[in-house]
Scaffold this motif. Structure first.
Motif, short mmCIF file in Angstrom:
data_model
loop_
_atom_site.label_atom_id
_atom_site.label_comp_id
_atom_site.label_asym_id
_atom_site.label_seq_id
_atom_site.Cartn_x
_atom_site.Cartn_y
_atom_site.Cartn_z
N UNK A 122 0.74 -1.06 0.08
CA UNK A 122 -0.03 0.05 -0.13
C UNK A 122 0.80 1.31 -0.12
N UNK A 123 0.39 2.19 -0.56
CA UNK A 123 0.95 3.62 -0.47
C UNK A 123 1.41 3.91 0.89
N UNK A 124 2.76 4.45 1.17
CA UNK A 124 3.09 4.91 2.52
C UNK A 124 2.58 6.28 2.67
N UNK A 125 1.96 6.43 3.78
CA UNK A 125 1.46 7.85 4.19
C UNK A 125 2.47 8.69 4.24
N UNK A 126 2.26 9.79 3.42
CA UNK A 126 3.28 10.92 3.35
C UNK A 126 3.25 11.91 4.47
N UNK A 127 4.65 12.02 5.08
CA UNK A 127 4.69 12.91 6.10
C UNK A 127 4.56 14.39 6.02
N UNK A 130 14.67 1.26 12.42
CA UNK A 130 15.20 2.44 11.63
C UNK A 130 15.33 2.39 10.30
N UNK A 131 15.78 1.28 10.01
CA UNK A 131 15.73 0.98 8.23
C UNK A 131 14.30 1.50 7.76
N UNK A 132 13.28 0.92 8.34
CA UNK A 132 11.94 1.25 7.71
C UNK A 132 11.55 2.89 7.78
N UNK A 133 12.08 3.38 8.92
CA UNK A 133 11.80 4.92 8.97
C UNK A 133 12.32 5.62 7.92
N UNK A 134 13.91 5.18 7.86
CA UNK A 134 14.52 5.94 6.88
C UNK A 134 14.00 5.58 5.47
N UNK A 135 13.84 4.34 5.13
CA UNK A 135 13.52 4.06 3.89
C UNK A 135 12.02 4.63 3.47
N UNK A 136 11.14 4.85 4.18
CA UNK A 136 9.64 5.28 4.06
C UNK A 136 9.59 6.90 4.42
N UNK A 137 10.82 7.59 4.73
CA UNK A 137 10.93 8.96 4.76
C UNK A 137 10.11 9.41 5.92
N UNK A 138 10.11 8.98 6.94
CA UNK A 138 9.49 9.21 8.45
C UNK A 138 10.47 9.61 9.25
N UNK A 139 10.28 10.93 9.82
CA UNK A 139 11.44 11.43 10.47
C UNK A 139 11.73 10.56 11.81
N UNK A 179 13.68 -17.68 12.58
CA UNK A 179 12.88 -17.43 11.62
C UNK A 179 12.11 -16.19 11.53
N UNK A 180 12.56 -15.21 12.43
CA UNK A 180 11.93 -13.84 12.54
C UNK A 180 12.37 -13.13 11.14
N UNK A 181 11.21 -12.43 10.57
CA UNK A 181 11.48 -11.21 9.44
C UNK A 181 10.88 -10.13 9.96
N UNK A 182 11.36 -8.79 9.36
CA UNK A 182 10.71 -7.76 9.42
C UNK A 182 10.00 -7.24 8.08
N UNK A 183 8.62 -7.29 8.06
CA UNK A 183 7.95 -7.00 6.88
C UNK A 183 7.55 -5.46 6.88
N UNK A 184 8.21 -4.94 5.80
CA UNK A 184 7.77 -3.51 5.76
C UNK A 184 6.41 -3.15 5.40
N UNK A 185 5.97 -4.11 4.25
CA UNK A 185 4.60 -4.02 3.87
C UNK A 185 3.43 -4.35 4.75
N UNK A 186 3.77 -5.14 5.81
CA UNK A 186 2.93 -5.09 6.79
C UNK A 186 2.76 -3.82 7.64
#
Length: 592
Positions: free
Chosen positions: A4-9, A40-49, A67-74
């Motif tokens: 989904x489109x990431x909410x714009x800051x 941290x990587x998610x915030x930077x990638x999505x442009x969230x301060x 088996x843990x994974x961090x899902x940006x799309x979730x």
């Protein structure tokens, strides 16, 4: 999964925060802001301060789970669901409900981003199932809890999801439910998709519902809970409703229980106290539970209560919600009325105002771990013992203190629990008891009561290895075991457990531990005993008018038997070498 489109800051009405962000000054955001590398990587990638308000307490994220994974799309999906909602009042009415950066970084992203494969579900499911958020008033608790409730009912992909909002009375339950109902009614994206009634919101396509509950009977009715929102945990006088809700989610593959609360006054033994201490223990690393995640915002007790820096530290939404003007006004009231100070500290600074400070800090305890102890290297050393027999159906603890030439000690503990009581202990310690058992920190005896024959055998084996001088035990817990040990040649010393007998050795334990921390040389080398670390975190101390202290089992968070044994042993070590004859030869057992 659909991206989904990431909410714009830029569209966030709160992004125009006039505060100067401290994040630019932070050298290490992962360390100083308590962000996981993945978030941290998610915030930077999505442009969230990056947020500038790390919580005072934060439990580990489940990044080390197999088996843990961090899902940006979730996370994107949850933020998109929030964006589909709109503010319904105030200066942001009609604008998208975009979570603040701190809410994304510390609540939404960790909770919804961490997943792992589940064979039964045949897909990835969330790892975190219990979310605990402790934050002062006016920091948007109702907004974020409403958004989570609507997401879990309408967008989580769960058919027939039951979402409940829980409070201690019908009016309070409706108060918690009301913002959810209003958001559902006003959101254009939900028009025609949900039906909002006085006490129920229905998502038509999935037949999912959101309802308020205020009693055990309400929670049990058709209980198959997918998500629960518990508001203001500190007002729950009993644990019944919360526990009923948490046990009513067994058939769901990725349920979520959410507690969003302000601090209590510090009263021990309440459901709030139990949940809060559980989070504190997870954060301290004394227990582990990958399914539970929690954050607590609070000032430090020594912070000046009316300083802007203190209010910023405790309130992640400072300057927006709550506004600086609001907190300034509340601070002025508290400054002018000493009776209002405690309420200000609790409600707006997150301080548990009546909580007793920890007697031994975990950092102090851990600083004295030293190298792992090889017991064979201690052969022939002088040893003083302390025995805490407690109840026959509970923990029994033995401590050996072996003096060193530098006035410090090497310390060993033996702890026994009946096999039938192990499961309960394992539950209370989030599975750590089984780990302790495997590492040898804990031992079991058959049946539902402690078999003291095992204790006797172990002590005799230790006496063959060490030069045992004496063993102190609670004089009110004399038993056949103490008589048998006396017959075996041990000098058994009856020791009172009141202030007169306990204060000096307990204070000596603390002095040695603090000296070891300051000097860098462990003065009570314990080898990192995990059970004792847990018990140190549990330790409560009673103090009399003269400043004397003693371990306080009645108000301890959980078991402290190892500490009772430690203090008993320290009493003997302080007394020095005792005569090596049977305590029954003259006057019976020596009594202190």
């Amino acid at each position: 999964m659909t991206t989904r489109e990431t909410p714009s800051t830029e569209a966030n009405p709160r992004s125009g925060d006039p505060r100067k962000r401290a994040a630019a000054k932070v050298l290490d955001p992962i360390r100083d802001l308590k962000l996981s590398p993945e978030v941290h990587a998610y915030l930077v990638d999505r442009g969230i301060p990056l947020p500038d308000c790390p919580p005072a307490v934060k439990t580990p994220e489940p990044r080390d789970v197999a088996g843990a994974a961090f899902d940006f799309e979730r996370v994107d999906k949850v933020l998109a669901a929030f964006k589909a909602l709109t503010h319904v009042s105030g200066r942001w009415a009609g604008k998208p409900l975009n979570p603040d950066p701190w809410q994304v970084a510390y609540i939404i992203a960790p909770t919804f981003g961490w997943v792992r494969w589940d064979d039964e579900a045949e897909g990835y499911v969330r790892i975190i199932r219990d979310l605990y958020v402790d934050v002062p008033r006016k920091n948007g608790k109702s907004t974020i809890s409403s958004g989570i409730a609507l997401y879990m009912a309408c967008a989580d992909g769960e058919q027939g999801a039951q979402v409940v909002t829980a409070a201690t009375g019908k009016e309070q339950a409706k108060f918690v439910f009301s913002p959810i109902k209003t958001l559902a009614e006003k959101a254009p994206a939900l028009k025609g998709r949900v039906k909002a009634y006085a006490e129920k919101v229905i998502h038509l396509r999935s037949a999912s519902t959101i309802i308020p509950v205020s009693s055990v009977a309400d929670a049990q009715h058709g209980a198959n809970i997918h998500c629960s929102i518990v508001d203001e945990l500190h007002v729950h006088k009993t644990p019944d409703l919360v526990e009923t809700i948490e046990t009513g989610r067994g058939s769901r593959t990725q349920p979520l229980s959410v507690i969003i609360t302000t601090a209590d006054s510090g009263k021990p033994g309440t459901i709030y106290d139990r949940k809060r201490r559980y989070i504190d223990r997870l954060a301290a690393g004394t227990i582990r539970d990958e399914h539970t995640y929690g954050v607590v915002w609070a000032a430090d007790k020594n912070d000046p209560p009316f300083a802007v820096s203190t209010m910023r530290k405790a309130n992640p939404g400072y300057g927006i919600s709550p506004s600086a003007a609001y907190l300034k006004a509340e601070a002025k009231k508290a400054a002018n009325d000493p009776a209002a100070l405690a309420a200000f500290q609790r409600l707006h600074l997150g301080l548990r105002t009546k909580q007793t400070a920890r007697y031994i800090d975990l950092a102090t305890w851990r600083a004295n771990a030293g190298d792992p102890i090889n017991e064979a290297d201690l052969a022939g050393r002088m040893a003083y013992g302390g025995l805490d027999l407690a109840s026959t159906s509970d923990l029994t603890a033995l401590c050996w203190l072996l003096p060193r030439d530098d006035d410090g000690f090497d310390a060993l503990w033996r702890m026994w629990v009946p096999e039938d009581a192990l499961a309960d202990l394992n539950t209370r310690t989030a599975g750590e008891a089984m780990v302790w058992l495997g590492r040898g920190w804990l031992r079991t005896t058959p049946g539902n009561v402690t078999d003291y024959a095992y204790v006797r055998q172990s002590m005799n084996e230790d006496a063959d290895l060490f030069d045992v001088q004496s063993v102190a035990f609670d004089r009110w817990n004399a038993s056949q075991l103490t008589i048998d040990l006396t017959d075996d040649g041990f000098q058994m010393v009856k020791l009172g457990q009141g202030f007169a007998s306990m204060s000096a050795p307990l204070k000596e334990c603390k002095r040695l531990l603090m000296t070891g921390q300051k000097s860098g040389v462990p003065m009570v080398r314990h080898g990192g005993n995990d059970v004792m670390t847990w018990m140190t975190d549990n330790l409560a101390v009673a103090t009399d008018a003269a400043g004397n202290v003693k371990p306080d089992k009645a108000n301890a968070a959980d078991k402290i038997d190892g500490w009772s044994a430690f203090v008993n042993a320290m009493s003997e070590a302080m007394a020095g070498t005792a005569p090596k004859k049977s305590a029954y030869e003259d006057t019976g057992l020596r009594v202190v």
